[in-house]
Design a protein around this motif. Structure first.
Motif, PDB file in Angstrom:
ATOM      1  N   PRO A 127      96.422  48.191  48.100  1.00  0.00           N
ATOM      2  CA  PRO A 127      95.442  48.937  48.889  1.00  0.00           C
ATOM      3  C   PRO A 127      94.086  49.081  48.218  1.00  0.00           C
ATOM      4  O   PRO A 127      93.194  49.701  48.788  1.00  0.00           O
ATOM      5  N   TRP A 128      93.919  48.509  47.026  1.00  0.00           N
ATOM      6  CA  TRP A 128      92.659  48.628  46.298  1.00  0.00           C
ATOM      7  C   TRP A 128      91.946  47.276  46.233  1.00  0.00           C
ATOM      8  O   TRP A 128      92.569  46.232  46.079  1.00  0.00           O
ATOM      9  N   TYR A 129      90.620  47.314  46.343  1.00  0.00           N
ATOM     10  CA  TYR A 129      89.825  46.138  46.025  1.00  0.00           C
ATOM     11  C   TYR A 129      89.748  46.008  44.509  1.00  0.00           C
ATOM     12  O   TYR A 129      89.903  46.991  43.775  1.00  0.00           O
ATOM     13  N   ILE A 130      89.488  44.805  44.038  1.00  0.00           N
ATOM     14  CA  ILE A 130      89.192  44.568  42.633  1.00  0.00           C
ATOM     15  C   ILE A 130      87.768  44.052  42.565  1.00  0.00           C
ATOM     16  O   ILE A 130      87.485  42.925  42.987  1.00  0.00           O
ATOM     17  N   ASP A 131      86.869  44.878  42.089  1.00  0.00           N
ATOM     18  CA  ASP A 131      85.462  44.507  42.017  1.00  0.00           C
ATOM     19  C   ASP A 131      85.159  43.903  40.648  1.00  0.00           C
ATOM     20  O   ASP A 131      85.365  44.536  39.612  1.00  0.00           O
ATOM     21  N   VAL A 132      84.683  42.669  40.659  1.00  0.00           N
ATOM     22  CA  VAL A 132      84.400  41.940  39.425  1.00  0.00           C
ATOM     23  C   VAL A 132      82.900  41.947  39.191  1.00  0.00           C
ATOM     24  O   VAL A 132      82.128  41.426  39.998  1.00  0.00           O
ATOM     25  N   GLU A 133      82.522  42.540  38.095  1.00  0.00           N
ATOM     26  CA  GLU A 133      81.114  42.581  37.706  1.00  0.00           C
ATOM     27  C   GLU A 133      80.950  41.897  36.364  1.00  0.00           C
ATOM     28  O   GLU A 133      81.926  41.659  35.652  1.00  0.00           O
ATOM     29  N   THR A 134      79.727  41.587  36.019  1.00  0.00           N
ATOM     30  CA  THR A 134      79.469  40.866  34.778  1.00  0.00           C
ATOM     31  C   THR A 134      78.162  41.315  34.139  1.00  0.00           C
ATOM     32  O   THR A 134      77.249  41.772  34.829  1.00  0.00           O
ATOM     33  N   GLU A 135      78.114  41.189  32.824  1.00  0.00           N
ATOM     34  CA  GLU A 135      76.865  41.429  32.098  1.00  0.00           C
ATOM     35  C   GLU A 135      76.106  40.128  31.884  1.00  0.00           C
ATOM     36  O   GLU A 135      74.997  40.131  31.371  1.00  0.00           O
ATOM     37  N   ASN A 136      76.726  39.033  32.310  1.00  0.00           N
ATOM     38  CA  ASN A 136      76.089  37.727  32.185  1.00  0.00           C
ATOM     39  C   ASN A 136      75.087  37.563  33.329  1.00  0.00           C
ATOM     40  O   ASN A 136      75.482  37.554  34.498  1.00  0.00           O
ATOM     41  N   PRO A 137      73.819  37.429  33.046  1.00  0.00           N
ATOM     42  CA  PRO A 137      72.840  37.303  34.137  1.00  0.00           C
ATOM     43  C   PRO A 137      73.023  36.054  34.991  1.00  0.00           C
ATOM     44  O   PRO A 137      72.529  35.997  36.118  1.00  0.00           O
ATOM     45  N   ALA A 138      73.768  35.082  34.472  1.00  0.00           N
ATOM     46  CA  ALA A 138      73.965  33.844  35.223  1.00  0.00           C
ATOM     47  C   ALA A 138      75.061  33.983  36.276  1.00  0.00           C
ATOM     48  O   ALA A 138      75.046  33.265  37.279  1.00  0.00           O
ATOM     49  N   GLY A 139      76.028  34.897  36.062  1.00  0.00           N
ATOM     50  CA  GLY A 139      77.078  35.071  37.051  1.00  0.00           C
ATOM     51  C   GLY A 139      78.437  35.366  36.446  1.00  0.00           C
ATOM     52  O   GLY A 139      78.616  35.385  35.220  1.00  0.00           O
ATOM     53  N   VAL A 140      79.420  35.600  37.329  1.00  0.00           N
ATOM     54  CA  VAL A 140      80.777  35.972  36.932  1.00  0.00           C
ATOM     55  C   VAL A 140      81.490  34.795  36.265  1.00  0.00           C
ATOM     56  O   VAL A 140      81.506  33.682  36.793  1.00  0.00           O
ATOM     57  N   THR A 141      82.106  35.063  35.113  1.00  0.00           N
ATOM     58  CA  THR A 141      82.885  34.060  34.401  1.00  0.00           C
ATOM     59  C   THR A 141      84.379  34.292  34.636  1.00  0.00           C
ATOM     60  O   THR A 141      84.781  35.319  35.182  1.00  0.00           O
ATOM     61  N   LEU A 142      85.191  33.353  34.194  1.00  0.00           N
ATOM     62  CA  LEU A 142      86.635  33.527  34.296  1.00  0.00           C
ATOM     63  C   LEU A 142      87.096  34.730  33.478  1.00  0.00           C
ATOM     64  O   LEU A 142      88.026  35.434  33.867  1.00  0.00           O
ATOM     65  N   TYR A 143      86.443  34.960  32.345  1.00  0.00           N
ATOM     66  CA  TYR A 143      86.791  36.141  31.545  1.00  0.00           C
ATOM     67  C   TYR A 143      86.553  37.408  32.361  1.00  0.00           C
ATOM     68  O   TYR A 143      87.421  38.300  32.395  1.00  0.00           O
ATOM     69  N   ASP A 144      85.397  37.512  32.997  1.00  0.00           N
ATOM     70  CA  ASP A 144      85.090  38.693  33.818  1.00  0.00           C
ATOM     71  C   ASP A 144      86.144  38.879  34.900  1.00  0.00           C
ATOM     72  O   ASP A 144      86.602  39.999  35.167  1.00  0.00           O
ATOM     73  N   LEU A 145      86.540  37.783  35.519  1.00  0.00           N
ATOM     74  CA  LEU A 145      87.487  37.835  36.630  1.00  0.00           C
ATOM     75  C   LEU A 145      88.861  38.344  36.172  1.00  0.00           C
ATOM     76  O   LEU A 145      89.418  39.275  36.758  1.00  0.00           O
ATOM     77  N   PHE A 146      89.387  37.752  35.110  1.00  0.00           N
ATOM     78  CA  PHE A 146      90.720  38.147  34.664  1.00  0.00           C
ATOM     79  C   PHE A 146      90.721  39.497  33.947  1.00  0.00           C
ATOM     80  O   PHE A 146      91.736  40.205  33.967  1.00  0.00           O
TER      81      PHE A 146
END
Length: 224
Positions: A127-146
């Motif tokens: 019932p919860w979303y998983i919001d993936v954010e990143t400090e990388n200005p270029a975009g979300v990485t696999l590390y951020d995602l997992f």
């Protein structure tokens, strides 16, 4: 390899009663639950309840440009690109395309092309979303995602997640059984029910696919 995280603690520090107080069980689901979710499937009641829950992050309100998921995570039912036991640490994560043990360097790749500044994931049983954010200005990485996935799965649930109008005794029994199977020590049992237990046995992640409205769906299965 590990993904550093600090799972939040919940109010269910031990296995809750599977019966629950009637007054609590008749309450609406928490506002943190995703707006389109119903444990009992779609219906008028679920639709009415969903309208009163909060929307956040905005990922499902703003359509993304055409993007392609990284081949390491792009779901293919005939040849799943990855294996990840969501009950455990990222040490269980394996990518089909790699012929060497996973390293931190492998996770520096972008989750999709072109890279996105944020991603919102969901699973049909969560019932919860998983919001993936990143400090990388270029975009979300696999590390951020997992990192985001692991942090969500290892978050202890709140009392209101277990006792509300969407939850019946059968569901609580199934979640309780998943909790009992996951915990192999008294220390783990003392930490209570985690969000991953809502997968009720379907805890092997095999990939991600495009969902609707700019969302991304996590695909899992039961272990063999």
């Amino acid at each position: 390899m590990s993904l550093s995280s600090s799972p939040s603690s919940g109010t269910l520090s031990r296995r809750p009663s599977l019966r629950g107080p009637g007054a609590e069980a008749s309450k609406r689901p928490p506002r943190e639950w995703r707006t389109d979710f119903s444990m009992n499937g779609p219906g008028l009641l679920g639709s009415l309840l969903s309208r009163s829950r909060s929307k956040s992050f905005g990922a499902n309100e703003i359509p993304h440009p055409k993007v392609t998921l990284n081949a390491y995570i792009r779901y293919n039912p005939s040849k799943p690109p990855l294996y990840y036991d969501l009950r455990r640490s990222a040490n269980t994560l394996r990518f089909r395309a790699l012929n060497h043990p996973l390293t931190a360097w492998d996770l520096t790749r972008f989750a999709c092309e072109p890279p996105l500044p944020h991603m919102r994931l969901y699973h049909a049983q969560l019932p919860w979303y998983i919001d993936v954010e990143t400090e990388n200005p270029a975009g979300v990485t696999l590390y951020d995602l997992f990192y985001a996935i692991q942090n969500c799965m290892m978050t202890a649930i709140q009392f209101s997640d277990f006792y509300n109008i969407e939850m019946d005794s059968k569901l609580r029994d199934q979640i309780g059984a998943a909790w009992a199977e996951r915990c192999i020590s008294a220390e783990e049992r003392a930490r209570g029910v985690f969000r991953v237990d809502y997968l009720m046995g379907k805890f092997v992640m095999e990939g991600i696919q495009k969902g609707r409205d700019g969302l991304w769906e996590i695909k899992t299965r039961k272990p063999n």
